[in-house]
Scaffold this motif. Structure first.
Motif, PDB file in Angstrom:
ATOM      1  N   MET A 118       0.823  -1.210   0.000  1.00 23.26           N
ATOM      2  CA  MET A 118       0.000   0.000   0.000  1.00 23.26           C
ATOM      3  C   MET A 118       0.859   1.263   0.000  1.00 23.26           C
TER       4      MET A 118
ATOM      5  N   SER B 277      -3.978   9.154   2.148  1.00 22.07           N
ATOM      6  CA  SER B 277      -3.695   9.635   0.794  1.00 22.07           C
ATOM      7  C   SER B 277      -2.220   9.922   0.556  1.00 22.07           C
TER       8      SER B 277
ATOM      9  N   ASP C 264     -11.293  -0.006   4.897  1.00 25.24           N
ATOM     10  CA  ASP C 264     -11.820  -0.353   3.573  1.00 25.24           C
ATOM     11  C   ASP C 264     -10.699  -0.567   2.563  1.00 25.24           C
ATOM     12  N   THR C 265      -9.677   0.277   2.619  1.00 25.29           N
ATOM     13  CA  THR C 265      -8.564   0.134   1.674  1.00 25.29           C
ATOM     14  C   THR C 265      -7.779  -1.139   1.956  1.00 25.29           C
TER      15      THR C 265
ATOM     16  N   GLN D 126      -9.769  -4.072   0.565  1.00 23.24           N
ATOM     17  CA  GLN D 126      -9.679  -4.204  -0.895  1.00 23.24           C
ATOM     18  C   GLN D 126      -8.346  -4.817  -1.324  1.00 23.24           C
TER      19      GLN D 126
END
Length: 341
Positions: free
Chosen positions: A81, A105, A176-177, A180
Motif C-alpha cells: 500500500m 492519501s 476499507d482500503t 480491498q
C-alpha cells in the motif's frame, strides 16, 4: 484427490485428524536458522523466492504435516500500500509514515511488491505432493491497521483504538482500503496455487463488542464473500485471536468456512457454541508445546476429544515459540497421528 486437511476444511469429518502449526516455518528449526543466517534480514528472506519456498517446505520435509503455510508476513499488505517496512533487530517491524500522523492519501501504492509472494506460492505448490494442502494467508484489516496507524506493534493497540473512536470515518477509509488490497492479495495467492487461506486477526481481542462488530466482523465478512465469489471452493479460515465470547458471532456472521480457536478458549465450550458442523482449528497452548512432557499429550488428547464430533484441524492457539524443542513437536505429531476419533 484433495489432502486430508483440505477435505476437513471443506466440512468432511474423518477418523484421522489433520495438523499443521502456526509459525511452523521458523526459528525453532535449525535448518531455518542456518538459511536465515546465510540470507540476512527477515524481509530479504521473504522476498527471496527460492529461499522463502525452501522455508515453507522445511517443516513438511521434517514432520510431514498436512498443511504447508506460505512463509511471509502480514505486513506485506501495508508494504504494497506504500508504507515503508523494516524489521529491526530487537524491536520488531517498523512502518513509516505512521497513519496516526499522516493521511492515507500520502501513501503511493506499490502493487508490484506482491508479485514475489505469488512466485513463492507457485514454487511451493509445484514442489508439494497432493496430500499436502498449501495455505495462503493475510492479516485481517483490524490487525493490519493497528500496525499501519501506530507504525509498530503495541500491547493494547491504544493509538489505533483511539483513532477509531475519535474519527471513525477516517479509520473506516483505512479499513476499507486494507480490505480491498487483502482481497486482491489473497486471490493472487489462490491463483498462484494456494488451496485455502487464513485470515490472522491477532489483535481482535482488544476491541469492545460494538467495535468488534465494525472492525473485525464486517471487514472479514467482506473478504470471505469476495473470496467465495471469485474463487469458489477455496476455504477461508478465520482466526480472531482473543475473541472470547464473541467467537460464535464471528463464526456465524462472517461466512468463513472454518474458525481458528486460540488457547484461552475452552474447546468443550467452543464445540458446543460454534455453528453445528463448522470445521474448527486449534487450540493447544504454544507454551505447553514448549514445556512438553505428559501434560502435552494429555492436553492434546483432551482437545481431540472435545472436537471429535465435528471436522477438526489440530493446531496451536497461536504461533509456535521459537524456543520449542524439536522432540516436543515430534511427540505432539505422534499423539495426533495415533489418534482415531
Amino acid at each position: 484427490m484433495p489432502g486430508l486437511l483440505l477435505e476437513t476444511l471443506r466440512g468432511q469429518r474423518a477418523d484421522a485428524v489433520p495438523m499443521w502449526l502456526m509459525r511452523q516455518a521458523g526459528r525453532y528449526l535449525p535448518e531455518y536458522r542456518e538459511l536465515r543466517a546465510d540470507k540476512g534480514g527477515f524481509l530479504e528472506l521473504v522476498y527471496d523466492t527460492d529461499a522463502a519456498a525452501e522455508v515453507t517446505i522445511q517443516p513438511i520435509r521434517r514432520f510431514g504435516f498436512d498443511g504447508a503455510i506460505l512463509f511471509s508476513d502480514i505486513l506485506i499488505v501495508p508494504y504494497a500500500m506504500g508504507q515503508q517496512l523494516a524489521f529491526l533487530a530487537g524491536e520488531g517491524p517498523q512502518l513509516t509514515p505512521r497513519l496516526a500522523e499522516h493521511p492515507l492519501s500520502s501513501l503511493v501504492a506499490v502493487p508490484e511488491r506482491l508479485a514475489p509472494i505469488y512466485r513463492t506460492v507457485g514454487k511451493v505448490k509445484a514442489a508439494l505432493g497432493p496430500e499436502t494442502t498449501l495455505l495462503g494467508f493475510a492479516g485481517s484489516p483490524w490487525t493490519v491497521a493497528t500496525y499501519m496507524v501506530n507504525g509498530e506493534g503495541s500491547r493494547d493497540q491504544h493509538e489505533t483504538r483511539a483513532l477509531a473512536y475519535r474519527d471513525p470515518a477516517r479509520f473506516q477509509a483505512i479499513i476499507d482500503t486494507i480490505t480491498q488490497v487483502t482481497v486482491e492479495y489473497l486471490v493472487g495467492q489462490i491463483e498462484a496455487g494456494a488451496e485455502a487461506v487464513q485470515l490472522f486477526d491477532s489483535w481482535s481481542g482488544s476491541l469492545a463488542p460494538d467495535e468488534f462488530e465494525r472492525w473485525v466482523i464486517a471487514p472479514n465478512t467482506a473478504i470471505a464473500v469476495a473470496i467465495h465469489e471469485r474463487c469458489p471452493g477455496v476455504p477461508v479460515i478465520g482466526f480472531p485471536k482473543g475473541a472470547g465470547e464473541k467467537l460464535p458471532a464471528y463464526a456465524s456472521e462472517t461466512g468463513v468456512d472454518a474458525v481458528g480457536v486460540d488457547e484461552t478458549i475452552d474447546p468443550v465450550w467452543a464445540a458446543r457454541e460454534l455453528p453445528q458442523g463448522m470445521p474448527v482449528q486449534g487450540n493447544l497452548d504454544p507454551l505447553l508445546l514448549l514445556a512438553g512432557g505428559d501434560a502435552l499429550v494429555a492436553r492434546a488428547e483432551a482437545i481431540l476429544r472435545a472436537f471429535a464430533e465435528r471436522p477438526h484441524v489440530f493446531n496451536l492457539g497461536h504461533g509456535i515459540d521459537r524456543r520449542t524443542p524439536i522432540e516436543h513437536v515430534e511427540r505432539l505429531k505422534a499423539t495426533i497421528r495415533g489418534w482415531r476419533g
